[in-house]
Design a protein around this motif. Structure first.
Motif, PDB file in Angstrom:
ATOM      1  N   ASP A 103      29.275  43.902  39.244  1.00 27.22           N
ATOM      2  CA  ASP A 103      30.139  43.790  37.251  1.00 27.22           C
ATOM      3  C   ASP A 103      31.630  43.352  37.842  1.00 27.22           C
ATOM      4  OD1 ASP A 103      31.742  45.909  39.771  1.00 27.22           O
ATOM      5  OD2 ASP A 103      32.438  47.156  38.099  1.00 27.22           O
ATOM      6  N   ASN A 104      32.100  43.599  36.414  1.00 31.25           N
ATOM      7  CA  ASN A 104      32.900  42.807  36.103  1.00 31.25           C
ATOM      8  C   ASN A 104      33.892  43.163  36.517  1.00 31.25           C
ATOM      9  OD1 ASN A 104      31.405  40.865  34.491  1.00 31.25           O
ATOM     10  ND2 ASN A 104      31.887  42.220  32.398  1.00 31.25           N
TER      11      ASN A 104
ATOM     12  N   SER B 134      34.443  44.107  39.940  1.00 25.04           N
ATOM     13  CA  SER B 134      34.484  43.963  41.278  1.00 25.04           C
ATOM     14  C   SER B 134      34.921  42.943  41.261  1.00 25.04           C
ATOM     15  CB  SER B 134      32.879  44.650  41.923  1.00 25.04           C
ATOM     16  OG  SER B 134      32.363  45.864  41.526  1.00 25.04           O
ATOM     17  N   LEU B 135      34.613  42.076  40.290  1.00 27.55           N
ATOM     18  CA  LEU B 135      34.027  40.511  40.454  1.00 27.55           C
ATOM     19  C   LEU B 135      35.611  39.490  40.418  1.00 27.55           C
ATOM     20  CD1 LEU B 135      31.155  38.951  38.284  1.00 27.55           C
ATOM     21  CD2 LEU B 135      32.043  38.972  41.082  1.00 27.55           C
ATOM     22  N   VAL B 136      36.533  40.624  39.096  1.00 24.40           N
ATOM     23  CA  VAL B 136      37.832  40.417  38.952  1.00 24.40           C
ATOM     24  C   VAL B 136      38.799  41.148  40.393  1.00 24.40           C
ATOM     25  CG1 VAL B 136      39.757  41.307  37.688  1.00 24.40           C
ATOM     26  CG2 VAL B 136      38.008  40.700  36.733  1.00 24.40           C
ATOM     27  N   SER B 137      38.969  41.977  40.414  1.00 21.34           N
ATOM     28  CA  SER B 137      39.053  42.220  42.188  1.00 21.34           C
ATOM     29  C   SER B 137      38.595  41.475  42.914  1.00 21.34           C
ATOM     30  CB  SER B 137      38.537  43.695  41.974  1.00 21.34           C
ATOM     31  OG  SER B 137      37.168  43.835  42.879  1.00 21.34           O
ATOM     32  N   VAL B 138      37.888  40.956  43.155  1.00 23.28           N
ATOM     33  CA  VAL B 138      37.354  40.097  44.549  1.00 23.28           C
ATOM     34  C   VAL B 138      38.109  38.324  43.820  1.00 23.28           C
ATOM     35  CG1 VAL B 138      35.645  39.104  45.747  1.00 23.28           C
ATOM     36  CG2 VAL B 138      35.005  40.412  45.433  1.00 23.28           C
ATOM     37  N   ALA B 139      38.070  38.952  42.437  1.00 20.54           N
ATOM     38  CA  ALA B 139      39.015  36.813  42.510  1.00 20.54           C
ATOM     39  C   ALA B 139      39.889  37.138  42.664  1.00 20.54           C
ATOM     40  CB  ALA B 139      38.901  36.427  40.971  1.00 20.54           C
ATOM     41  N   SER B 140      40.656  38.397  42.717  1.00 20.51           N
ATOM     42  CA  SER B 140      42.516  38.600  42.434  1.00 20.51           C
ATOM     43  C   SER B 140      42.582  38.234  44.341  1.00 20.51           C
ATOM     44  CB  SER B 140      42.871  39.487  42.018  1.00 20.51           C
ATOM     45  OG  SER B 140      42.480  39.579  40.691  1.00 20.51           O
ATOM     46  N   ILE B 141      41.903  39.036  44.787  1.00 19.28           N
ATOM     47  CA  ILE B 141      42.104  38.729  46.138  1.00 19.28           C
ATOM     48  C   ILE B 141      42.364  37.545  46.704  1.00 19.28           C
ATOM     49  CG2 ILE B 141      41.887  39.834  48.288  1.00 19.28           C
ATOM     50  CD1 ILE B 141      40.912  42.571  46.847  1.00 19.28           C
ATOM     51  N   PHE B 142      40.990  37.141  46.760  1.00 15.65           N
ATOM     52  CA  PHE B 142      40.565  35.452  46.747  1.00 15.65           C
ATOM     53  C   PHE B 142      41.599  35.071  46.990  1.00 15.65           C
ATOM     54  CE2 PHE B 142      39.077  31.671  46.374  1.00 15.65           C
ATOM     55  CZ  PHE B 142      38.552  31.336  48.167  1.00 15.65           C
ATOM     56  N   THR B 143      42.180  34.880  45.283  1.00 12.37           N
ATOM     57  CA  THR B 143      43.498  33.827  44.907  1.00 12.37           C
ATOM     58  C   THR B 143      44.713  34.328  45.401  1.00 12.37           C
ATOM     59  OG1 THR B 143      41.733  34.088  43.103  1.00 12.37           O
ATOM     60  CG2 THR B 143      44.677  32.978  42.866  1.00 12.37           C
ATOM     61  N   ALA B 144      44.840  35.136  46.049  1.00 11.48           N
ATOM     62  CA  ALA B 144      46.263  35.664  46.478  1.00 11.48           C
ATOM     63  C   ALA B 144      46.625  35.165  47.860  1.00 11.48           C
ATOM     64  CB  ALA B 144      46.575  37.208  45.972  1.00 11.48           C
ATOM     65  N   GLY B 145      45.392  35.865  48.848  1.00  9.34           N
ATOM     66  CA  GLY B 145      45.589  34.696  49.504  1.00  9.34           C
ATOM     67  C   GLY B 145      45.503  33.355  49.501  1.00  9.34           C
TER      68      GLY B 145
ATOM     69  N   TYR C  12      42.699  46.223  31.710  1.00  8.78           N
ATOM     70  CA  TYR C  12      41.605  45.641  30.516  1.00  8.78           C
ATOM     71  C   TYR C  12      40.503  46.281  30.539  1.00  8.78           C
ATOM     72  CZ  TYR C  12      38.299  42.479  28.004  1.00  8.78           C
ATOM     73  OH  TYR C  12      36.817  42.176  26.693  1.00  8.78           O
ATOM     74  N   PHE C  13      39.961  45.757  31.257  1.00  7.33           N
ATOM     75  CA  PHE C  13      38.448  46.016  32.259  1.00  7.33           C
ATOM     76  C   PHE C  13      38.095  47.249  32.752  1.00  7.33           C
ATOM     77  CE2 PHE C  13      38.640  41.300  33.550  1.00  7.33           C
ATOM     78  CZ  PHE C  13      37.110  40.880  32.964  1.00  7.33           C
TER      79      PHE C  13
END
Length: 92
Positions: A2-3, A5-16, A85-86
């Motif tokens: 879902d959206n 999960s995508l936002v959380s994965v993108a946030s963690i990846f981008t932060a790293g 928002y999500f």
């Protein structure tokens, strides 16, 4: 997936990625600055106070880039503006 999960994965990846790449540049810059300061101290030991003072100011400026990357990664992990928002859209 879902959206949220995508936002959380993108946030963690981008932060790293941000903190990983943001630490490489300052590390190389500080190493070069220290090497050149040591070379200058070996050539002109009577100017040690001036060289050391300039070295510390320069290293503080270089280190600020890594600190900014750390702050951005913490914002992405803990104060992400997209989370609320999500969460509202998901009903949570």
């Amino acid at each position: 997936m879902d959206n949220l999960s995508l936002v959380s994965v993108a946030s963690i990846f981008t932060a790293g990625l941000c903190i990983g790449l943001g630490a490489i540049g300052p590390a190389i810059g500080e190493g070069l600055a220290l090497a050149n300061a040591m070379r200058a101290l070996a050539q002109q030991p009577d100017r040690a106070n001036t060289i050391t003072r300039t070295l510390f100011v320069g290293m503080a400026v270089v280190e600020s880039t890594a600190i900014y990357c750390f702050v951005v990664s913490m914002i992405l992990l803990f104060a992400n503006p997209f989370w609320n928002y999500f969460l509202q859209q998901a009903g949570g």
